[in-house]
Structures are given as C-alpha cells and as structure tokens.
Design a protein around this motif. Structure first.
Motif, PDB file in Angstrom:
ATOM      1  N   ALA A 100      76.385  13.201  43.630  1.00  0.00           N
ATOM      2  CA  ALA A 100      77.265  14.374  43.565  1.00  0.00           C
ATOM      3  C   ALA A 100      76.881  15.325  42.429  1.00  0.00           C
ATOM      4  N   TYR A 101      76.659  14.776  41.245  1.00  0.00           N
ATOM      5  CA  TYR A 101      76.405  15.616  40.068  1.00  0.00           C
ATOM      6  C   TYR A 101      74.972  16.140  39.994  1.00  0.00           C
ATOM      7  N   GLN A 102      74.011  15.216  40.076  1.00  0.00           N
ATOM      8  CA  GLN A 102      72.619  15.663  39.933  1.00  0.00           C
ATOM      9  C   GLN A 102      72.046  16.187  41.255  1.00  0.00           C
ATOM     10  N   GLY A 103      72.512  15.645  42.373  1.00  0.00           N
ATOM     11  CA  GLY A 103      72.070  16.122  43.682  1.00  0.00           C
ATOM     12  C   GLY A 103      72.764  17.419  44.064  1.00  0.00           C
ATOM     13  N   TYR A 104      74.029  17.317  44.440  1.00  0.00           N
ATOM     14  CA  TYR A 104      74.761  18.502  44.899  1.00  0.00           C
ATOM     15  C   TYR A 104      75.040  19.487  43.761  1.00  0.00           C
ATOM     16  N   GLY A 105      75.369  18.973  42.585  1.00  0.00           N
ATOM     17  CA  GLY A 105      75.718  19.847  41.467  1.00  0.00           C
ATOM     18  C   GLY A 105      74.524  20.560  40.856  1.00  0.00           C
ATOM     19  N   ARG A 106      73.517  19.796  40.463  1.00  0.00           N
ATOM     20  CA  ARG A 106      72.341  20.388  39.812  1.00  0.00           C
ATOM     21  C   ARG A 106      71.351  20.965  40.820  1.00  0.00           C
ATOM     22  N   GLY A 107      71.383  20.427  42.037  1.00  0.00           N
ATOM     23  CA  GLY A 107      70.480  20.960  43.061  1.00  0.00           C
ATOM     24  C   GLY A 107      69.198  20.183  43.252  1.00  0.00           C
ATOM     25  N   LEU A 108      69.140  18.961  42.716  1.00  0.00           N
ATOM     26  CA  LEU A 108      67.970  18.122  42.979  1.00  0.00           C
ATOM     27  C   LEU A 108      67.969  17.694  44.450  1.00  0.00           C
ATOM     28  N   PRO A 109      66.796  17.518  45.063  1.00  0.00           N
ATOM     29  CA  PRO A 109      66.751  17.102  46.466  1.00  0.00           C
ATOM     30  C   PRO A 109      67.498  15.779  46.671  1.00  0.00           C
ATOM     31  N   ILE A 110      68.415  15.758  47.629  1.00  0.00           N
ATOM     32  CA  ILE A 110      69.241  14.567  47.860  1.00  0.00           C
ATOM     33  C   ILE A 110      68.371  13.356  48.201  1.00  0.00           C
ATOM     34  N   ASP A 111      67.329  13.558  48.996  1.00  0.00           N
ATOM     35  CA  ASP A 111      66.439  12.447  49.355  1.00  0.00           C
ATOM     36  C   ASP A 111      65.805  11.817  48.116  1.00  0.00           C
ATOM     37  N   SER A 112      65.424  12.656  47.161  1.00  0.00           N
ATOM     38  CA  SER A 112      64.821  12.147  45.924  1.00  0.00           C
ATOM     39  C   SER A 112      65.835  11.340  45.124  1.00  0.00           C
ATOM     40  N   VAL A 113      67.066  11.843  45.066  1.00  0.00           N
ATOM     41  CA  VAL A 113      68.134  11.126  44.354  1.00  0.00           C
ATOM     42  C   VAL A 113      68.371   9.770  45.001  1.00  0.00           C
ATOM     43  N   LEU A 114      68.434   9.743  46.319  1.00  0.00           N
ATOM     44  CA  LEU A 114      68.682   8.486  47.039  1.00  0.00           C
ATOM     45  C   LEU A 114      67.543   7.493  46.834  1.00  0.00           C
ATOM     46  N   ASN A 115      66.324   7.982  46.742  1.00  0.00           N
ATOM     47  CA  ASN A 115      65.180   7.105  46.489  1.00  0.00           C
ATOM     48  C   ASN A 115      65.256   6.478  45.096  1.00  0.00           C
ATOM     49  N   VAL A 116      65.714   7.259  44.130  1.00  0.00           N
ATOM     50  CA  VAL A 116      65.901   6.716  42.784  1.00  0.00           C
ATOM     51  C   VAL A 116      66.978   5.636  42.799  1.00  0.00           C
ATOM     52  N   HIS A 117      68.047   5.866  43.577  1.00  0.00           N
ATOM     53  CA  HIS A 117      69.106   4.851  43.705  1.00  0.00           C
ATOM     54  C   HIS A 117      68.540   3.519  44.208  1.00  0.00           C
ATOM     55  N   LYS A 118      67.666   3.597  45.192  1.00  0.00           N
ATOM     56  CA  LYS A 118      67.109   2.366  45.778  1.00  0.00           C
ATOM     57  C   LYS A 118      66.428   1.513  44.725  1.00  0.00           C
ATOM     58  N   LEU A 119      65.732   2.169  43.813  1.00  0.00           N
ATOM     59  CA  LEU A 119      65.065   1.435  42.742  1.00  0.00           C
ATOM     60  C   LEU A 119      66.068   0.940  41.701  1.00  0.00           C
ATOM     61  N   ALA A 120      67.025   1.788  41.338  1.00  0.00           N
ATOM     62  CA  ALA A 120      67.958   1.467  40.250  1.00  0.00           C
ATOM     63  C   ALA A 120      68.955   0.378  40.616  1.00  0.00           C
ATOM     64  N   ILE A 121      69.517   0.446  41.828  1.00  0.00           N
ATOM     65  CA  ILE A 121      70.598  -0.493  42.167  1.00  0.00           C
ATOM     66  C   ILE A 121      70.231  -1.489  43.264  1.00  0.00           C
ATOM     67  N   GLY A 122      69.130  -1.259  43.974  1.00  0.00           N
ATOM     68  CA  GLY A 122      68.743  -2.185  45.034  1.00  0.00           C
ATOM     69  C   GLY A 122      69.827  -2.300  46.093  1.00  0.00           C
ATOM     70  N   ASN A 123      70.261  -3.535  46.341  1.00  0.00           N
ATOM     71  CA  ASN A 123      71.282  -3.779  47.374  1.00  0.00           C
ATOM     72  C   ASN A 123      72.701  -3.864  46.813  1.00  0.00           C
ATOM     73  N   THR A 124      72.878  -3.505  45.564  1.00  0.00           N
ATOM     74  CA  THR A 124      74.206  -3.600  44.941  1.00  0.00           C
ATOM     75  C   THR A 124      75.020  -2.360  45.297  1.00  0.00           C
ATOM     76  N   ILE A 125      75.635  -2.405  46.470  1.00  0.00           N
ATOM     77  CA  ILE A 125      76.432  -1.296  46.992  1.00  0.00           C
ATOM     78  C   ILE A 125      77.914  -1.680  46.909  1.00  0.00           C
ATOM     79  N   PRO A 126      78.780  -0.772  46.468  1.00  0.00           N
ATOM     80  CA  PRO A 126      80.213  -1.095  46.388  1.00  0.00           C
ATOM     81  C   PRO A 126      80.800  -1.447  47.756  1.00  0.00           C
ATOM     82  N   ASP A 127      81.818  -2.315  47.732  1.00  0.00           N
ATOM     83  CA  ASP A 127      82.562  -2.622  48.961  1.00  0.00           C
ATOM     84  C   ASP A 127      83.496  -1.469  49.319  1.00  0.00           C
ATOM     85  N   ILE A 128      84.140  -0.917  48.297  1.00  0.00           N
ATOM     86  CA  ILE A 128      85.030   0.230  48.487  1.00  0.00           C
ATOM     87  C   ILE A 128      84.766   1.229  47.368  1.00  0.00           C
ATOM     88  N   THR A 129      84.721   2.500  47.724  1.00  0.00           N
ATOM     89  CA  THR A 129      84.606   3.566  46.731  1.00  0.00           C
ATOM     90  C   THR A 129      85.754   4.538  46.928  1.00  0.00           C
TER      91      THR A 129
END
Length: 205
Positions: A100-129
């Motif tokens: 939300a902040y760096q992708g939509y807010g700052r304007g970084l490519p969403i795909d690039s942000v999501l790729n960074v997430h894959k490395l940073a958190i792996g499969n650790t996805i919240p059950d509820i947000t």
C-alpha cells in the motif's frame, strides 16, 4: 493463528491490536503482539532509520528494501517460532503495508513489491488481515492533534500520498479472502465487536 492489522496512519489499529490481545488472553490463549517495522533488535535499528525525519533524502526503493529487511528478520526470528509454538500472533502492520505505502503510495511497480515480499516473508501469510479504513480527512484531524516533533518521517507525508495509500488498501482487499475491511469511523467498542465476530467466524470454519 496469525492476524495482522493494516490501515493508513492514525486509523486506530494499534488500539484494536491491544483490545484483541486482551480478548484472547481472557480466553486463556498465548498471544504474541509484534509491530512493524521492529520487533527484533536488528529490526528496531532499521525502524529508527526508516522513521527518522532527518533521513528525508531516502529513495523509495531504499525505503521498500529497509522495510522488507526488517520484516525478513522478524519473520524468521519471532513470527515463525511463535506460530510453531502454537501462539496467536498479532502484528501491527505486515507486508501489505509495503504494498500500500511503497507500491500504491510511492508508485513503485506492484509486481516488484510483491517479488520482494516473496523473498522477505516466504510462505508466512496472515490468516486474517483487518484493514481499519478511515477517510484521509479524519486522519488529518487526528494528525493535527500531534506536534510536528511527535510525527515520524512517514506520518509527515502529504494528504495526496495518503489518498493513494488508502485506495491501495481498498484495492488489495479485493484480491484475497483473508482481508476484512472494517469501518474505522465507528466507535472503538463497535470496531472491536466487529473484529471479534470475524474471529469467531474464522474459528468455526
């Protein structure tokens, strides 16, 4: 269970994190509350860099990678071990903040942000947000109650930036079933009760 809270600054999520923690503890559950950025010795040092207003020359790519570095440490050092121990983990912000902040807010490519997430958190996805949603106009009023000294480097951002972030959260919320958008203009007690209802629904699945 891994639960995260999201929303623009001043939305009231930290209050709801504390109320939910108390709710679970009254039920005899082991609860671990963490915050982002931070939560570990290394992550807290990164937090200081990220939120220091003196660092106003920070590029958005640097910002994303610092948030993600803090998150990667937190996931491996705290979140995953807590979950493996059977604790309920509640996090005040997680990877969706960077979308939300760096992708939509700052304007970084969403795909690039999501790729960074894959490395940073792996499969650790919240059950509820939970996304505590408030209009930017309300955030501005709450922000005005604080002195400039009390505000961090992100919180001094423009109203236009926050509009983009809020719209980003609402876009994200449509993409996965784990999201629950809660009207943050309701009373603290009403919001808490809505959250508890969602939690009970989840537990009954």
């Amino acid at each position: 269970m891994f639960i995260t809270f999201e929303g623009i600054d001043f939305c009231g999520k930290s209050t709801q994190v504390e109320l939910l923690k108390n709710y679970f503890e009254k039920k005899g559950k082991t609860v671990k509350v963490i915050r982002e950025p931070g939560g570990t010795e290394i992550s807290e040092k990164i937090r200081d860099i990220l939120l220091d207003k003196k660092n106003n020359k920070m590029f958005m790519e640097t910002e994303l990678l610092l948030f993600s570095a803090s998150r990667a440490q937190l996931v491996r050092e705290k979140i995953n071990p807590f979950i493996e121990e059977g604790a309920i983990v509640i996090s005040d912000r997680f990877h969706d903040s960077s979308t939300a902040y760096q992708g939509y807010g700052r304007g970084l490519p969403i795909d690039s942000v999501l790729n960074v997430h894959k490395l940073a958190i792996g499969n650790t996805i919240p059950d509820i947000t939970f996304i505590i949603d408030i209009p930017v106009s309300i955030a501005v009023k709450r922000k005005a109650e604080k002195t400039h000294q009390e505000l961090d480097r992100i919180e001094v951002s423009s109203n236009d930036f926050y509009e983009k972030v809020r719209n980003g959260y609402l876009s994200i919320a449509k993409e996965e079933n784990r999201f629950r958008v809660v009207d943050g203009t309701k009373s603290i007690e009403e919001i808490h009760n809505i959250i508890i209802n969602y939690i009970e629904e989840f537990e009954q699945r």
